[in-house]
Each structure stands twice: as structure tokens, then as C-alpha cells.
Design an enzyme around this catalytic site. Structure first.
Site, PDB file in Angstrom:
ATOM      1  N   ASP A 159      -1.873  -0.986   5.426  1.00 36.65           N
ATOM      2  CA  ASP A 159      -2.612  -1.003   6.978  1.00 36.65           C
ATOM      3  C   ASP A 159      -3.689  -0.623   7.300  1.00 36.65           C
ATOM      4  O   ASP A 159      -3.838   0.196   8.513  1.00 36.65           O
ATOM      5  CB  ASP A 159      -1.282   0.875   6.908  1.00 36.65           C
ATOM      6  CG  ASP A 159      -2.475   2.143   6.209  1.00 36.65           C
ATOM      7  OD1 ASP A 159      -2.643   2.062   5.159  1.00 36.65           O
ATOM      8  OD2 ASP A 159      -2.573   3.423   7.055  1.00 36.65           O
ATOM      9  N   ASP A 197       0.819  -1.202  -0.517  1.00 39.17           N
ATOM     10  CA  ASP A 197      -0.004   0.077   0.167  1.00 39.17           C
ATOM     11  C   ASP A 197       0.562   1.401   0.396  1.00 39.17           C
ATOM     12  O   ASP A 197       1.690   1.309   0.325  1.00 39.17           O
ATOM     13  CB  ASP A 197      -0.914  -0.049   1.167  1.00 39.17           C
ATOM     14  CG  ASP A 197      -1.967   1.524   1.161  1.00 39.17           C
ATOM     15  OD1 ASP A 197      -2.087   1.325   0.466  1.00 39.17           O
ATOM     16  OD2 ASP A 197      -1.619   1.772   2.676  1.00 39.17           O
ATOM     17  N   ASP A 203      -0.043   5.034   1.090  1.00 31.05           N
ATOM     18  CA  ASP A 203      -0.777   6.001   2.362  1.00 31.05           C
ATOM     19  C   ASP A 203      -0.745   5.372   3.315  1.00 31.05           C
ATOM     20  O   ASP A 203      -1.580   4.046   3.556  1.00 31.05           O
ATOM     21  CB  ASP A 203      -1.762   6.838   2.386  1.00 31.05           C
ATOM     22  CG  ASP A 203      -2.165   7.689   0.778  1.00 31.05           C
ATOM     23  OD1 ASP A 203      -1.539   8.381   0.822  1.00 31.05           O
ATOM     24  OD2 ASP A 203      -2.453   7.481  -0.271  1.00 31.05           O
TER      25      ASP A 203
END
Length: 274
Positions: free
Chosen positions: A212, A34, A36
Site C-alpha cells: 500500500d 506488506d 501495515d
């Protein structure tokens, strides 16, 4: 002895690269990450997000060691490419609805047909009268951000109420992430299905997935599927104070924040160079 790089709450803490050595040693290695909250710190204005200089440097070093990198984001492809600033990697945008590979973007007809429907929903919803809410038009996906709202609980409720009032929204799936609600096409496409396809196309024999948020749990499930197919694999969650419930339980290991990801990438690069 290698230094301990990772700190955080009690759980499946990754305290050294040792548990990943078998995965790293099975080549070609693919790293699926990922952006961000993983490679780029979360910021108030999404347009100002940037991958950390250290993470970019480490990704460049891993590419030089023949690691296949695929960056799998909820953002559109062009936004993801701008934030990362690397051309010799693969990208999957809008949670896998779009793929950038070998210098061109690929989008299925099934995805494209939802872009017009999303515009109708956007018109039905109009402006949401709550300070701090931002609506992002991502083609077939609509994102409602409320990170900058002073009263986030009420902002979230206002977004959900607006979606419920829009007749066309019923044709989309509703998904929640870190201070964001999204309307996405109800297709069997997500970050997990994206990395399974990319793993085959990139020709990797092992995979590490890093993320996250709840959408990254799909990516972790993708690694599970690759393991069922006989591939070596590992999943790493990025812990933060905003980590959603169930994130750590869905992964093999975790690290703390972007700094923990940088430490993981650095350790992987050192292991590849040993």
C-alpha cells in the site's frame, strides 16, 4: 458466478480472481505482502497494530494449500512477527535488511555496521520539539512518525530540519512513506531485492506481491524482475485515501483497503480449492 469483491476509484481495479488464475495455477505459489495498511488496518499507535482476524485465517488456509507466504515489512522482525502471529511464514523486516526464515533471523555484516552509526544520529537529533512526533529506533533504521501530530505539515518540516542539522544523517538515505520519514542505510537492499531472494529460497514458480505504500513499489519491481527470469507474477496495490502518488501506476491491479486484500486472499484460496 463469483461475487464482485473490489470497489474503488477508476483504474486497474481487480474485480475478480480471473486475471490471476494463471499465476495462482503455477505452483508453488508465493504470496509476498506488506503488513501495515495491507493485512493490518493503520492505527494511531503503531504498537497496537494487529493483522485482521480474517486475514490471519485466510493466510492460514493458504499455507494449508501449500502456498509459500513471506511478509515484507518496514517494521523490525520481532514487531512484524508479533503483529501477524504466524510462525510458519517467512518475514523480511526493515524493508528487507533483516530476514526471518526457517526459525532464525539473518542480517548481513553490511547492515549491522550501520546500527552504531544510527545511534550517533539519534543522539545528534535528540528530541524534536513538536507535539505528536514519535521517533522509533529500529537498529540500523530510524523512523520518525508524525501521524499523531495535529499539524502534520509542520511536523514533517520539523523532522526534515532535524535530519538536515544532524551531521551523521548524511551517511543514510532519507525515505518517506505514509506519515513517516525514515533514515536507512544506503545499501542496495529493499523490499524488491528481498522478495527476489526469498522467491529463490522458498522455491516458488509464481509470485503475487501486495502493498500500500511507496516502499511496496520496490516489491512490485521485484516481481518485474522475477517475470524477466521467467516466473509468473502479479502485483496488487492497496488503495486508500492516503495512497501515495505513483502507487497505482506502478502496479498491475489494485484493491481497496484491508477488506479488499481479505477478499483477494479469499478468492485465491477458493481458486486453489476448486
Amino acid at each position: 458466478m463469483r461475487r464482485r469483491c473490489y470497489t474503488g476509484p477508476v483504474g486497474a481495479e481487480l474485480t475478480s480472481i480471473e486475471p490471476l488464475r494463471d499465476v495462482i495455477g503455477t505452483k508453488p505459489l508465493g504470496i509476498f505482502s506488506d503488513i501495515d495498511g495491507t493485512l493490518a488496518p493503520i492505527v494511531g499507535d503503531p504498537a497496537k497494530s494487529k493483522v485482521s482476524p480474517r486475514a490471519k485465517e485466510l493466510l492460514t488456509g493458504l499455507i494449508a494449500c501449500h502456498v509459500r507466504i513471506a511478509l515484507v515489512s518496514g517494521r523490525e522482525i520481532e514487531a512484524a512477527r508479533r503483529i501477524v502471529g504466524l510462525e510458519n511464514v517467512a518475514y523480511a523486516g526493515n524493508h528487507g535488511l533483516h530476514v526471518w526464515l526457517n526459525g532464525s533471523e539473518e542480517t548481513s555484516e553490511a547492515v549491522l555496521q550501520y546500527a552504531g552509526q544510527a545511534q550517533k544520529v539519534l543522539a545528534e537529533i535528540g528530541a524534536i520539539p513538536h507535539p505528536g512526533i514519535e521517533i522509533e529506533d529500529k537498529g540500523p533504521v530510524l523512523a520518525f512518525h508524525y501521524r499523531n501530530a495535529a499539524r502534520q505539515k509542520f511536523a514533517r518540516e520539523a523532522i526534515m530540519a532535524a535530519i538536515e542539522r544532524a551531521p551523521g544523517a548524511a551517511a543514510f538515505g532519507v525515505f518517506e512513506g505514509r506519515k513517516i520519514i525514515e533514515l536507512r542505510p544506503p545499501l542496495d537492499i529493499n523490499k524488491g531485492t528481498a522478495i527476489v531472494r526469498l522467491a529463490e529460497r522458498l522455491g516458488v514458480r509464481s509470485a503475487i506481491a501486495i502493498g500500500d505504500d511507496l516502499t511496496d513499489v520496490d516489491m512490485f519491481r521485484g516481481v518485474e524482475e522475477l517475470r524477466r527470469q521467467g516466473m509468473a507474477g502479479a502485483t496488487v496495490a492497496v488503495w486508500s485515501a492516503e495512497a501515495p502518488e505513483g502507487l497505482l501506476e506502478a502496479t498491475d491491479f489494485w484493491v481497496r483497503g484491508v477488506e479488499g486484500v481479505e477478499c483477494l486472499l479469499d478468492s485465491a484460496l477458493r481458486a486453489l480449492r476448486d
